[in-house]
Design a protein around this motif. Structure first.
Motif, short mmCIF file in Angstrom:
data_model
loop_
_atom_site.label_atom_id
_atom_site.label_comp_id
_atom_site.label_asym_id
_atom_site.label_seq_id
_atom_site.Cartn_x
_atom_site.Cartn_y
_atom_site.Cartn_z
N ASN A 102 0.95 -1.18 -0.05
CA ASN A 102 -0.04 0.12 0.15
C ASN A 102 0.78 1.30 0.16
O ASN A 102 1.19 1.75 1.12
CB ASN A 102 -0.87 0.00 1.39
N ARG A 103 1.22 1.66 -1.26
CA ARG A 103 2.13 2.86 -1.53
C ARG A 103 1.63 4.03 -0.91
O ARG A 103 2.35 4.77 -0.13
CB ARG A 103 2.42 2.95 -2.83
N ALA A 104 0.64 4.43 -1.05
CA ALA A 104 -0.09 5.67 -0.56
C ALA A 104 0.04 5.63 0.86
O ALA A 104 -0.02 6.94 1.43
CB ALA A 104 -1.35 5.98 -1.20
N LYS A 105 -0.55 4.66 1.53
CA LYS A 105 -0.73 4.64 3.01
C LYS A 105 0.76 4.72 3.72
O LYS A 105 0.89 5.31 4.49
CB LYS A 105 -1.28 3.32 3.44
N LEU A 106 1.68 4.25 3.09
CA LEU A 106 3.09 4.50 3.54
C LEU A 106 3.59 5.89 3.39
O LEU A 106 4.24 6.12 4.18
CB LEU A 106 4.11 3.21 2.67
N LEU A 107 3.07 6.68 2.52
CA LEU A 107 3.59 8.08 2.20
C LEU A 107 2.79 8.82 3.22
O LEU A 107 3.25 9.78 3.85
CB LEU A 107 3.21 8.64 0.87
N ASN A 108 1.45 8.46 3.74
CA ASN A 108 0.93 9.05 4.78
C ASN A 108 1.53 8.93 6.11
O ASN A 108 1.90 9.74 7.12
CB ASN A 108 -0.67 8.76 5.05
N VAL A 109 1.94 7.56 6.35
CA VAL A 109 2.87 7.28 7.44
C VAL A 109 4.11 8.02 7.45
O VAL A 109 4.45 8.65 8.64
CB VAL A 109 3.13 5.94 7.48
N GLY A 110 4.99 8.07 6.56
CA GLY A 110 6.18 9.03 6.26
C GLY A 110 5.92 10.41 6.78
O GLY A 110 6.54 10.96 7.38
N TYR A 111 4.66 10.97 6.37
CA TYR A 111 4.31 12.41 6.71
C TYR A 111 4.32 12.58 8.26
O TYR A 111 5.01 13.59 8.94
CB TYR A 111 2.91 12.86 5.89
N VAL A 112 3.52 11.53 8.84
CA VAL A 112 3.15 11.78 10.26
C VAL A 112 4.69 11.58 11.10
O VAL A 112 5.07 12.45 12.01
CB VAL A 112 2.17 10.60 10.62
N GLU A 113 5.15 10.53 10.58
CA GLU A 113 6.43 10.04 11.41
C GLU A 113 7.67 11.25 11.18
O GLU A 113 8.48 11.54 12.28
CB GLU A 113 7.09 8.91 10.99
N ALA A 114 7.70 11.75 10.07
CA ALA A 114 8.78 12.79 9.85
C ALA A 114 8.63 13.95 10.86
O ALA A 114 9.33 14.60 11.37
CB ALA A 114 8.79 13.26 8.46
N LEU A 115 7.13 14.54 10.84
CA LEU A 115 6.93 15.61 11.66
C LEU A 115 7.13 15.08 13.12
O LEU A 115 7.21 16.35 13.87
CB LEU A 115 5.28 16.07 11.39
N LYS A 116 7.19 14.25 13.45
CA LYS A 116 7.65 13.85 14.96
C LYS A 116 8.89 14.14 15.12
O LYS A 116 9.30 14.35 16.65
CB LYS A 116 7.14 12.47 15.30
N GLU A 117 9.91 14.46 14.25
CA GLU A 117 11.29 14.53 14.45
C GLU A 117 11.81 16.00 14.32
O GLU A 117 12.75 16.47 14.68
CB GLU A 117 12.03 13.60 13.72
N TYR A 118 10.89 16.55 13.43
CA TYR A 118 11.33 17.96 12.74
C TYR A 118 10.25 18.77 12.29
O TYR A 118 9.27 18.20 11.93
CB TYR A 118 12.58 17.91 12.09
N ASP A 119 10.27 20.07 12.34
CA ASP A 119 9.24 20.83 11.80
C ASP A 119 9.50 21.05 10.09
O ASP A 119 9.50 21.99 9.82
CB ASP A 119 9.12 22.08 12.54
N TYR A 120 9.14 19.74 9.47
CA TYR A 120 9.29 19.97 8.20
C TYR A 120 8.14 21.00 7.42
O TYR A 120 7.14 20.64 8.09
CB TYR A 120 9.47 18.78 7.58
N ASN A 121 8.34 21.44 6.68
CA ASN A 121 7.38 22.38 5.77
C ASN A 121 7.24 21.88 4.17
O ASN A 121 6.45 22.43 3.67
CB ASN A 121 7.59 23.74 5.87
N CYS A 122 7.79 20.82 4.07
CA CYS A 122 8.04 20.21 2.60
C CYS A 122 8.20 18.90 2.63
O CYS A 122 8.87 18.43 3.45
CB CYS A 122 9.08 21.06 1.62
N PHE A 123 7.41 18.37 1.65
CA PHE A 123 7.44 16.74 1.64
C PHE A 123 7.98 16.47 0.20
O PHE A 123 6.83 16.55 -0.46
CB PHE A 123 6.22 15.91 2.41
N VAL A 124 8.47 15.76 0.04
CA VAL A 124 8.67 14.68 -1.26
C VAL A 124 8.62 13.48 -1.21
O VAL A 124 9.32 12.69 -0.29
CB VAL A 124 10.47 15.17 -1.83
#
Length: 359
Positions: free
Chosen positions: A183-205
């Motif tokens: 499930n590619r799209a769901k993994l991308l959602n997970v990446g968004y959430v997990e990345a923001l737990k570590e740093y205040d990213y404002n852009c997602f590739v």
């Protein structure tokens, strides 16, 4: 009478001698006093002159310091911490870019080699430009399962590119645990959430692990509209397969991502999620921006389709109902559990259980 004359003569000589000694003493005293007065005057004058000089120096120093603050105010922080330096913003475009690149997959690479060539990185695949402040904080999210060789090539080519682009970035490999349908799209959602737990990213590739840009001017950052970065892939003869295509590598700002409620969670198997995302963007009045075909060239690492990633038979029906489902299927309905987090110099790998498709 003679004795009287003798005594008078002795007394006269004694008086003359005393007068001489008094004269010498008075003369010496006068000379000493004169020199002392001159010394005091010289000392006072010198002290006054020195004080004026020091005062002038201090004034000049204060003026110089003020001028330094005015001149370098943007280079130093207002923090009271001594030596804490605030850098200028990185230029756009980066002066380090070289343009077209030669991308080859014929010779295998090792992670040790990639680590050795990217010593500027910090644990977790993090990098911050040392000489300027990056324009954006970028989380690069890779949906992943059983693609270790592809990941090596991606890390080998992309880290030098991203550093030259002067990005403040982190690489997150979101690994789907188990052997359920991918499930590619769901993994991308997970990446968004997990990345923001570590740093205040404002852009997602969001990048597939098998796609490598062929020009470092194709900057992996966000723009005023959602950005499709893998414009012309060798897989499609370096042409865009269709105008609505948003697959491969894309970027969205935090605001753009939340505006469409992230990606859908119910696309199990290959295909469909990219078109769903396009429909979401379109329904919110956003358009896709792209680099030119020449700058947006990408190479794909050839491979067979993964197991448990067969074409999704429900994709066409789901795509046709995007406008109805997007508000309840996305980042607001995401559920998963983290199995393991691995911190390598080159990346942060997060293995997650995303469940399985419902019957």
């Amino acid at each position: 009478m003679r004795d009287s004359n003798l005594n008078f003569g002795v007394l006269h000589r004694t008086c003359k001698l005393l007068v001489f000694f008094c004269f010498v003493y008075i003369s010496a005293t006068l000379v000493y006093y004169a020199k002392s007065v001159n010394f005091r005057l010289a000392f006072v004058q010198n002290h006054q002159s020195h004080s004026k000089t020091e005062s002038s120096k201090l004034e000049a120093k204060d003026a110089g310091a003020s001028e330094l603050i005015v001149t370098l105010g943007s280079n130093f922080s207002e923090s009271s911490e001594p030596g804490h330096k605030t850098l200028e913003q990185c230029p756009d475009p980066s002066p380090l870019l070289v343009g077209p690149l030669r991308i080859e997959f014929s010779s295998p690479v090792s992670l040790d080699t990639v680590r050795h060539e990217n010593t500027e990185l910090h644990e977790g695949g993090r990098y911050t430009p040392p000489d300027c402040v990056a324009l954006q904080k970028v989380a690069i999210i890779i949906p992943f399962r059983n693609r270790d060789e592809h990941l090596k090539f991606w890390l080998y080519y992309l880290h030098p590119i991203l550093r030259r682009q002067q990005l403040d970035y982190g690489v997150y490999v979101i690994n789907q645990a188990g052997d359920e349908t991918f499930n590619r799209a769901k993994l991308l959602n997970v990446g968004y959430v997990e990345a923001l737990k570590e740093y205040d990213y404002n852009c997602f590739v969001f990048s597939d692990v098998d796609l490598i840009p062929m020009d470092d001017r194709n900057t992996y950052r966000c723009f005023s509209q959602p950005r499709h970065l893998s414009v012309s892939m060798d897989k499609f003869g370096f042409r865009l397969p269709y105008n609505q295509y948003f697959g491969g590598v894309s970027s969205m700002s935090k605001e753009q991502f939340l505006k469409i409620n992230g990606f859908p969670n119910n696309y199990w198997g290959w295909g469909g999620e990219d078109d769903d995302i396009y429909n979401r963007l379109s329904s919110k009045g956003m358009s896709i921006s792209r680099p030119s075909g020449a700058i947006g060239k990408c190479r794909m690492i050839r491979h067979d389709r993964d197991k448990q990633n067969d074409p999704n038979p429900q994709r066409f029906d789901r795509i046709s109902h995007t406008r109805d489902t997007m508000h309840k299927d996305g980042i607001n309905s995401l559920s998963y559990s983290v199995v393991q987090v691995e911190k390598d110099l080159l990346y942060t790998k997060i293995t997650v259980d995303v469940g399985k498709p419902t019957k």
